[in-house]
Motif scaffolding. Structure first.
Motif, PDB file in Angstrom:
ATOM      1  N   ALA A 201       0.862  -1.270   0.206  1.00  0.00           N
ATOM      2  CA  ALA A 201       0.121   0.059   0.111  1.00  0.00           C
ATOM      3  C   ALA A 201       0.832   1.395   0.091  1.00  0.00           C
ATOM      4  O   ALA A 201       0.705   2.130  -0.568  1.00  0.00           O
ATOM      5  CB  ALA A 201      -0.955  -0.020   1.295  1.00  0.00           C
ATOM      6  N   SER A 202       1.886   1.133   0.807  1.00  0.00           N
ATOM      7  CA  SER A 202       2.827   2.235   1.053  1.00  0.00           C
ATOM      8  C   SER A 202       3.634   2.367  -0.713  1.00  0.00           C
ATOM      9  O   SER A 202       3.509   3.871  -0.895  1.00  0.00           O
ATOM     10  CB  SER A 202       3.861   2.010   2.180  1.00  0.00           C
ATOM     11  OG  SER A 202       4.823   3.190   2.065  1.00  0.00           O
ATOM     12  N   LEU A 203       3.762   1.443  -1.214  1.00  0.00           N
ATOM     13  CA  LEU A 203       4.577   1.676  -2.268  1.00  0.00           C
ATOM     14  C   LEU A 203       3.499   2.016  -3.494  1.00  0.00           C
ATOM     15  O   LEU A 203       3.978   2.875  -4.490  1.00  0.00           O
ATOM     16  CB  LEU A 203       5.116   0.266  -3.046  1.00  0.00           C
ATOM     17  CG  LEU A 203       6.295  -0.343  -2.219  1.00  0.00           C
ATOM     18  CD1 LEU A 203       6.652  -1.724  -2.537  1.00  0.00           C
ATOM     19  CD2 LEU A 203       7.442   0.609  -2.482  1.00  0.00           C
ATOM     20  N   ASP A 204       2.355   1.734  -3.206  1.00  0.00           N
ATOM     21  CA  ASP A 204       1.283   2.265  -4.230  1.00  0.00           C
ATOM     22  C   ASP A 204       1.166   3.637  -3.970  1.00  0.00           C
ATOM     23  O   ASP A 204       1.024   4.489  -5.065  1.00  0.00           O
ATOM     24  CB  ASP A 204       0.008   1.532  -4.096  1.00  0.00           C
ATOM     25  CG  ASP A 204      -0.055   0.071  -4.683  1.00  0.00           C
ATOM     26  OD1 ASP A 204       0.851  -0.281  -5.414  1.00  0.00           O
ATOM     27  OD2 ASP A 204      -0.803  -0.760  -4.197  1.00  0.00           O
ATOM     28  N   ALA A 205       1.126   3.986  -3.100  1.00  0.00           N
ATOM     29  CA  ALA A 205       0.975   5.483  -2.654  1.00  0.00           C
ATOM     30  C   ALA A 205       1.988   6.439  -3.237  1.00  0.00           C
ATOM     31  O   ALA A 205       2.007   7.538  -3.655  1.00  0.00           O
ATOM     32  CB  ALA A 205       0.609   5.833  -1.020  1.00  0.00           C
ATOM     33  N   SER A 206       3.245   5.783  -3.151  1.00  0.00           N
ATOM     34  CA  SER A 206       4.450   6.900  -3.676  1.00  0.00           C
ATOM     35  C   SER A 206       4.866   6.571  -5.069  1.00  0.00           C
ATOM     36  O   SER A 206       5.891   7.034  -5.764  1.00  0.00           O
ATOM     37  CB  SER A 206       5.445   6.429  -2.787  1.00  0.00           C
ATOM     38  OG  SER A 206       5.925   5.062  -2.753  1.00  0.00           O
ATOM     39  N   GLU A 207       4.048   5.420  -5.844  1.00  0.00           N
ATOM     40  CA  GLU A 207       4.434   5.483  -7.181  1.00  0.00           C
ATOM     41  C   GLU A 207       4.327   6.506  -8.094  1.00  0.00           C
ATOM     42  O   GLU A 207       3.314   7.342  -8.036  1.00  0.00           O
ATOM     43  CB  GLU A 207       3.397   4.322  -7.890  1.00  0.00           C
ATOM     44  CG  GLU A 207       3.740   3.748  -9.163  1.00  0.00           C
ATOM     45  CD  GLU A 207       4.998   2.826  -9.177  1.00  0.00           C
ATOM     46  OE1 GLU A 207       5.480   2.867 -10.382  1.00  0.00           O
ATOM     47  OE2 GLU A 207       5.533   2.821  -8.370  1.00  0.00           O
ATOM     48  N   LYS A 208       5.298   6.838  -8.815  1.00  0.00           N
ATOM     49  CA  LYS A 208       5.264   7.868  -9.766  1.00  0.00           C
ATOM     50  C   LYS A 208       5.552   7.475 -11.107  1.00  0.00           C
ATOM     51  O   LYS A 208       5.665   6.380 -11.434  1.00  0.00           O
ATOM     52  CB  LYS A 208       6.610   8.985  -9.343  1.00  0.00           C
ATOM     53  CG  LYS A 208       6.354   9.291  -8.020  1.00  0.00           C
ATOM     54  CD  LYS A 208       7.672  10.219  -7.772  1.00  0.00           C
ATOM     55  CE  LYS A 208       7.648  10.754  -6.214  1.00  0.00           C
ATOM     56  NZ  LYS A 208       8.908  11.683  -6.049  1.00  0.00           N
ATOM     57  N   HIS A 209       4.908   8.346 -12.368  1.00  0.00           N
ATOM     58  CA  HIS A 209       5.030   7.883 -13.615  1.00  0.00           C
ATOM     59  C   HIS A 209       5.630   8.912 -14.401  1.00  0.00           C
ATOM     60  O   HIS A 209       5.331   8.952 -15.556  1.00  0.00           O
ATOM     61  CB  HIS A 209       3.422   7.624 -13.916  1.00  0.00           C
ATOM     62  CG  HIS A 209       2.678   6.582 -13.136  1.00  0.00           C
ATOM     63  ND1 HIS A 209       2.990   5.266 -13.395  1.00  0.00           N
ATOM     64  CD2 HIS A 209       1.880   6.798 -12.180  1.00  0.00           C
ATOM     65  CE1 HIS A 209       1.914   4.683 -12.528  1.00  0.00           C
ATOM     66  NE2 HIS A 209       1.521   5.339 -11.747  1.00  0.00           N
ATOM     67  N   GLU A 210       6.958   9.185 -13.963  1.00  0.00           N
ATOM     68  CA  GLU A 210       7.664  10.088 -14.731  1.00  0.00           C
ATOM     69  C   GLU A 210       8.200   9.352 -15.997  1.00  0.00           C
ATOM     70  O   GLU A 210       8.531   8.145 -15.799  1.00  0.00           O
ATOM     71  CB  GLU A 210       8.573  11.023 -14.020  1.00  0.00           C
ATOM     72  CG  GLU A 210       8.188  11.969 -13.034  1.00  0.00           C
ATOM     73  CD  GLU A 210       8.015  11.323 -11.660  1.00  0.00           C
ATOM     74  OE1 GLU A 210       7.925  10.172 -11.798  1.00  0.00           O
ATOM     75  OE2 GLU A 210       7.916  12.192 -10.668  1.00  0.00           O
TER      76      GLU A 210
END
Length: 264
Positions: A201-210
């Motif tokens: 959940a923490s990884l999902d929340a911090s996922e970026k798509h640059e």
């Protein structure tokens, strides 16, 4: 479908060779050889001629697809090149380093063949003939034409220099395979600690798509600026994994690179 196809030889008939042959329906235009004799039955099922020797498979071939194991790519080029008809194009589709491909090219070209570096950029199943193929070499344009006639649909040329296609694939694999290994190590530790849901959940929340170019630049700046502190943190992460019974292979490597970037 075999009427206007180049005379084709497949050296190696594992997953890639059999997948391509089934999809291509190349019929009498194709011959194949594999050191595992039992694969002859699969060749016949795919409708191509099963050969008992590399020499038989390569006789009068216009195009060769080398689809062997990585450790066999160079020996096969060295050992089988004398069987080539002068001018035959040898497409080395094996996942090996640029230097290995350059050495294989020297062996093929010494015997009068023309060597083309081909990088297979995705799993062959289920893409089959739609799999992306990067092509490099002086005969790349002609090789692309032959591959297109065989049904390969995604065949960009990336240059005339042998090793260029392989370099793209091998360096990309540092990220792709590295992320696979890193995610495995992270997930194993999270399961062992009973916190998998919270970590994901923490990884999902911090996922970026640059775009990756921006990610590379950002990550480099972070490592150069904060590498020593991050290395110390990752040493503690490594200890955490060890306490959970997980060998921190990737984490130890992160410690080394974070510290090295900061010193650089």
């Amino acid at each position: 479908m075999s009427a206007n196809l180049p005379r084709l030889a497949l050296i190696g008939f594992g997953e890639a060779g059999s997948t391509f042959a089934r999809a291509g329906q190349w019929g009498g235009s194709a011959r194949a050889f594999d050191i595992k004799a039992e694969r002859g039955a699969i060749m016949q099922q795919c409708g191509i001629t099963a050969c008992t020797s590399a020499e038989q498979a390569l006789r009068d071939a216009v195009l060769v697809l080398s689809l062997v194991t990585a450790d066999s790519a160079l020996p096969v080029a060295r050992d089988y090149a004398p069987f080539l008809t002068p001018g035959t194009i040898w497409c080395d589709m094996n996942s090996v380093s640029p230097d290995t491909k350059r050495k294989a090219a020297a062996s093929v070209e010494e015997m009068g063949g023309r060597y083309v570096d081909v990088a297979v950029m995705a799993p062959v199943d289920p893409k089959a003939l739609a799999v992306p193929l990067l092509i490099a070499g002086k005969a790349a344009q002609e090789a692309m034409g032959h591959l297109n006639r065989l049904g390969f649909a995604n065949t960009p040329i990336v240059g005339e220099e042998v090793g260029r296609a392989s370099a793209i694939k091998m360096i990309r694999s540092v990220m792709v395979k590295g992320l696979e290994a890193l995610s495995w190590e992270c997930a194993q530790a999270a399961r062992a600690a009973g916190v998998l849901d919270e970590v994901t959940a923490s990884l999902d929340a911090s996922e970026k798509h640059e775009p990756w170019a921006e990610r590379f630049a950002y990550n480099r700046e972070r490592m150069e600026t904060h590498g020593l502190r991050r290395a110390a943190e990752m040493e503690e992460s490594a200890k955490t994994l060890l306490d959970l019974g997980i060998e921190p292979v990737m984490t130890r490597g992160t410690v080394v690179l974070q510290r090295r970037a900061a010193k650089g």
